[in-house]
Structures are given as structure tokens and as C-alpha cells.
Write an enzyme that holds these catalytic residues in place. Sequence first.
Site, PDB file in Angstrom:
ATOM      1  N   ARG A 123       0.874  -1.184   0.000  1.00 39.22           N
ATOM      2  CA  ARG A 123       0.000   0.000   0.000  1.00 39.22           C
ATOM      3  C   ARG A 123       0.899   1.218   0.000  1.00 39.22           C
ATOM      4  O   ARG A 123       1.700   1.415   0.919  1.00 39.22           O
ATOM      5  CB  ARG A 123      -0.915   0.007   1.227  1.00 39.22           C
ATOM      6  CG  ARG A 123      -1.657   1.312   1.402  1.00 39.22           C
ATOM      7  CD  ARG A 123      -2.769   1.251   2.418  1.00 39.22           C
ATOM      8  NE  ARG A 123      -3.931   0.569   1.888  1.00 39.22           N
ATOM      9  CZ  ARG A 123      -5.176   0.691   2.383  1.00 39.22           C
ATOM     10  NH1 ARG A 123      -5.408   1.475   3.417  1.00 39.22           N
ATOM     11  NH2 ARG A 123      -6.183   0.025   1.846  1.00 39.22           N
TER      12      ARG A 123
ATOM     13  N   HIS B 107      -7.351   0.656  -6.538  1.00 40.06           N
ATOM     14  CA  HIS B 107      -7.575  -0.177  -5.340  1.00 40.06           C
ATOM     15  C   HIS B 107      -8.283  -1.463  -5.809  1.00 40.06           C
ATOM     16  O   HIS B 107      -9.445  -1.707  -5.469  1.00 40.06           O
ATOM     17  CB  HIS B 107      -8.414   0.601  -4.331  1.00 40.06           C
ATOM     18  CG  HIS B 107      -8.411   0.032  -2.940  1.00 40.06           C
ATOM     19  ND1 HIS B 107      -7.619  -1.046  -2.571  1.00 40.06           N
ATOM     20  CD2 HIS B 107      -9.102   0.398  -1.819  1.00 40.06           C
ATOM     21  CE1 HIS B 107      -7.830  -1.313  -1.282  1.00 40.06           C
ATOM     22  NE2 HIS B 107      -8.724  -0.465  -0.809  1.00 40.06           N
TER      23      HIS B 107
ATOM     24  N   GLN C  72     -10.145  -4.015  -3.394  1.00 40.77           N
ATOM     25  CA  GLN C  72     -11.438  -3.529  -2.912  1.00 40.77           C
ATOM     26  C   GLN C  72     -12.542  -3.871  -3.909  1.00 40.77           C
ATOM     27  O   GLN C  72     -13.606  -4.380  -3.536  1.00 40.77           O
ATOM     28  CB  GLN C  72     -11.370  -2.000  -2.706  1.00 40.77           C
ATOM     29  CG  GLN C  72     -12.689  -1.388  -2.278  1.00 40.77           C
ATOM     30  CD  GLN C  72     -13.090  -1.826  -0.884  1.00 40.77           C
ATOM     31  OE1 GLN C  72     -12.342  -1.671   0.057  1.00 40.77           O
ATOM     32  NE2 GLN C  72     -14.295  -2.387  -0.733  1.00 40.77           N
TER      33      GLN C  72
ATOM     34  N   ASP D 187     -17.298   6.573  -1.541  1.00 38.68           N
ATOM     35  CA  ASP D 187     -15.984   6.496  -0.892  1.00 38.68           C
ATOM     36  C   ASP D 187     -15.754   7.871  -0.251  1.00 38.68           C
ATOM     37  O   ASP D 187     -16.480   8.833  -0.550  1.00 38.68           O
ATOM     38  CB  ASP D 187     -14.921   6.180  -1.976  1.00 38.68           C
ATOM     39  CG  ASP D 187     -13.502   6.057  -1.433  1.00 38.68           C
ATOM     40  OD1 ASP D 187     -13.321   5.983  -0.209  1.00 38.68           O
ATOM     41  OD2 ASP D 187     -12.560   6.039  -2.261  1.00 38.68           O
TER      42      ASP D 187
ATOM     43  N   CYS E 234     -16.761   1.411   0.597  1.00 36.39           N
ATOM     44  CA  CYS E 234     -15.519   0.665   0.826  1.00 36.39           C
ATOM     45  C   CYS E 234     -15.033   0.810   2.264  1.00 36.39           C
ATOM     46  O   CYS E 234     -14.262  -0.022   2.733  1.00 36.39           O
ATOM     47  CB  CYS E 234     -14.448   1.106  -0.170  1.00 36.39           C
ATOM     48  SG  CYS E 234     -14.074   2.861  -0.088  1.00 36.39           S
TER      49      CYS E 234
ATOM     50  N   ARG F 296     -13.523  -8.704   1.737  1.00 35.20           N
ATOM     51  CA  ARG F 296     -12.110  -8.408   1.449  1.00 35.20           C
ATOM     52  C   ARG F 296     -11.261  -9.657   1.708  1.00 35.20           C
ATOM     53  O   ARG F 296     -10.375  -9.994   0.930  1.00 35.20           O
ATOM     54  CB  ARG F 296     -11.602  -7.244   2.331  1.00 35.20           C
ATOM     55  CG  ARG F 296     -12.288  -5.897   2.088  1.00 35.20           C
ATOM     56  CD  ARG F 296     -11.974  -5.351   0.700  1.00 35.20           C
ATOM     57  NE  ARG F 296     -10.554  -5.283   0.454  1.00 35.20           N
ATOM     58  CZ  ARG F 296      -9.769  -4.278   0.842  1.00 35.20           C
ATOM     59  NH1 ARG F 296     -10.273  -3.236   1.465  1.00 35.20           N
ATOM     60  NH2 ARG F 296      -8.467  -4.290   0.565  1.00 35.20           N
TER      61      ARG F 296
HETATM   62  N1   CP Z   1     -11.379  -0.131   2.351  1.00 35.10           N
HETATM   63  C1   CP Z   1     -10.104  -0.193   2.779  1.00 35.10           C
HETATM   64  O1   CP Z   1      -9.173  -0.407   2.006  1.00 35.10           O
HETATM   65  O2   CP Z   1      -9.965  -0.014   4.112  1.00 35.10           O
HETATM   66  P1   CP Z   1      -8.601   0.189   4.923  1.00 35.10           P
HETATM   67  O3   CP Z   1      -8.048   1.535   4.520  1.00 35.10           O
HETATM   68  O4   CP Z   1      -9.000   0.137   6.358  1.00 35.10           O
HETATM   69  O5   CP Z   1      -7.645  -0.917   4.562  1.00 35.10           O
HETATM   70  N1  NVA Z   2     -10.027   6.557  -1.695  1.00 28.34           N
HETATM   71  C1  NVA Z   2      -9.710   6.169  -0.340  1.00 28.34           C
HETATM   72  C2  NVA Z   2      -9.915   4.719  -0.137  1.00 28.34           C
HETATM   73  C3  NVA Z   2      -9.737   4.256   1.281  1.00 28.34           C
HETATM   74  C4  NVA Z   2      -9.882   2.778   1.437  1.00 28.34           C
HETATM   75  C5  NVA Z   2      -8.285   6.563  -0.021  1.00 28.34           C
HETATM   76  O1  NVA Z   2      -7.407   6.402  -0.879  1.00 28.34           O
HETATM   77  O2  NVA Z   2      -8.037   7.041   1.091  1.00 28.34           O
END
Ligand code: CP
Ligand code: NVA
Length: 300
Positions: free
Chosen positions: A102, A129, A132, A218, A258, A286
Site C-alpha cells: 500500500r 484499489h 477492494q 468512498d 468501501c 475483502r
Molecule cells: N477499504 C479499505 O481499504 O480499508 P482500509 O483503509 O481500512 O484498509
Molecule cells: N479513496 C480512499 C480509499 C480508502 C480505502 C483513499 O485512498 O483514502
Amino acid sequence: MTKHFLSLEEHSVEGLTAILDRAAELKAIRGDESFQPLKGQTWGLIFSKSSTRTRVSFEVGIRELGGRAMFLSSREMQLGRGEPIKDTARVLGRMIHGAVIRTFSHQEIVDFAEYSDIPTINALTDHAHPCQIMADLLTMREKLGSIEDRVVTFIGDGACNVATSWVYAAIKFGFQLRIASPEGFQPKPSLIDQAGDNVSVTTDVAAAATGADVLYTDVWVSMGMEEEAEERLRQFQGFQINSEIVSKAKESVLVLHCLPAYRGKEITEDVLEAHQQTIFDQAENRLHAQKGVICCLLGV
Ligand code: CP
Ligand code: NVA
């Protein structure tokens, strides 16, 4: 299937469907400890941004598949002091068996995959993502029975990672994706052109929600965009899932998020609580979807 899972665009609809099928099988046999394809393997989770769902679902999923998960915060690695990603990748590629990353720049995971030569999975970048959206598609399939013939309406930041992965999902599976976002926060024109008739973009939230099978949102302020928070909160007023918007959609509408959710911003408290069963089933998925991703990358 390529050995990496970096973005939906690199996979065929057949490959993505195989992941959903595998995820459903693994969900059905959860708890059966005789299936341990990762036995003897250690996978690294390298995270530069916060996470609850992604981190825990990968750690648990890797352990359930018989492997060991090692969480590495990039801040505590030499990466955080400027060691190049390609050197980090070359080192880790000799020690661990797979990587879940990430980070901010999508190019970083592309480089990691190339230089480490081990299976590499995108756990969220500024661009995409994909894990997700695999969980979201699994949820749609479970609750609606199909994906291809559905109308999905995404309300909010149409240029964010989650929305971008939805566009690739619509291209691959052929469903109708409507994106309702303020101007300046819509998908890139080149991506819209690529999507053709599958994707439409509007500023009219009510029109986009009318007759929809799925309403999705989101956060308005993604990780890394905190400096823009004040301006975004102003621009996104009205781009919210609330009871009036839900009433425009099909009676059987799935409201998905999400998570994490900011009540009173992209979704109201009453709508989130009324649809919490679906939204937390989606969060649980997930785990199952990502086990499906890992098994399909390894061909097990
Ligand atoms: N939806 C999602 O990716 O959540 P987190 O940021 O908690 O991993
Ligand atoms: N678009 C959001 C998704 C979080 C899971 C972000 O990048 O923070």
C-alpha cells in the site's frame, strides 16, 4: 494469469471471474485447515498509508492459507529514509515469497513487481484499489446474482483510486457505471474514452441514482489529499448518499461503501445504518476475495 495483481486493467474478464469463483469456494470452506498452499512461505505487507481492513484481511488470509505474514511499515524501513524501491525489491525478493503493498505512487508497485520478481499485490495506490473492487464484485454477485447486466452508480470523488478501479471493472465486465462527481473530480478524459458506452459521468446525483442496482461511495478526502480537505468538503457538498438519493434507485438497491465512512459527509448516518448488513458483508468479503487473488496468482 500474470503473477502480479496490480490493477484490474491487466487482467482478463475470465481471469477476474476465476478469482471471484475461487473466492466463493474459499469462503465456503473457511475453517478447513487442510488447504495450506502457502505452507513454508512468508509474505511481506509493506504499507506507507494507514489501514484497518486491508491489513487485517491480508494478514488473516495469508495465515489461513498456511503462510506467515510480516507487516512492514515503510516509515520504519530504509525505504522511508530514501533507499530506492528497486533495491528494496531486490533484497526482499530473495527473502519473502510474495508482497502486498500500500503506497502513494502506482509506479512504485510496478517497479517492486519488476525488480523483486515475486508475486506482488496492490493493496491501494493513488491510482487504483483493485482488491477492494474484487470484494465489491463478489458482494454484488452474492446479493444480486449477476454483475454484467447491472447499473452501478458511484457518487463522490470520481478521480480517486476506488472510482478508477470501478471504471476498469465496468470495461471488463460490461456493466453500466454512472459516476456523479463535481467538475474537477471526474475520471480522466482518456479513461472515459477507453470505457466507451460502459461509463457515463455527470454532476447530477439524482439522475445518476435513478433506477440504479448499486449505490456506491468512498471518502471525499483520500489518504494523501489532506491538504485539500477544506476545499474538497466545499466542492463535494451534495455528492452524498442520503435517503432522498436512495429513494431514486431500485427498491432492491445495494448501498455499498468501501469504508472507512464519514457519516454526514459522503453518506448519512441513517442510510449507513439501514444498509450496514450489506456494507459489513462487503468488508468481510475483502478476506475471501484476497484469498482468491492469492490462490489464482499461484495457480492453486
Ligand atoms: N477499504 C479499505 O481499504 O480499508 P482500509 O483503509 O481500512 O484498509
Ligand atoms: N479513496 C480512499 C480509499 C480508502 C480505502 C483513499 O485512498 O483514502
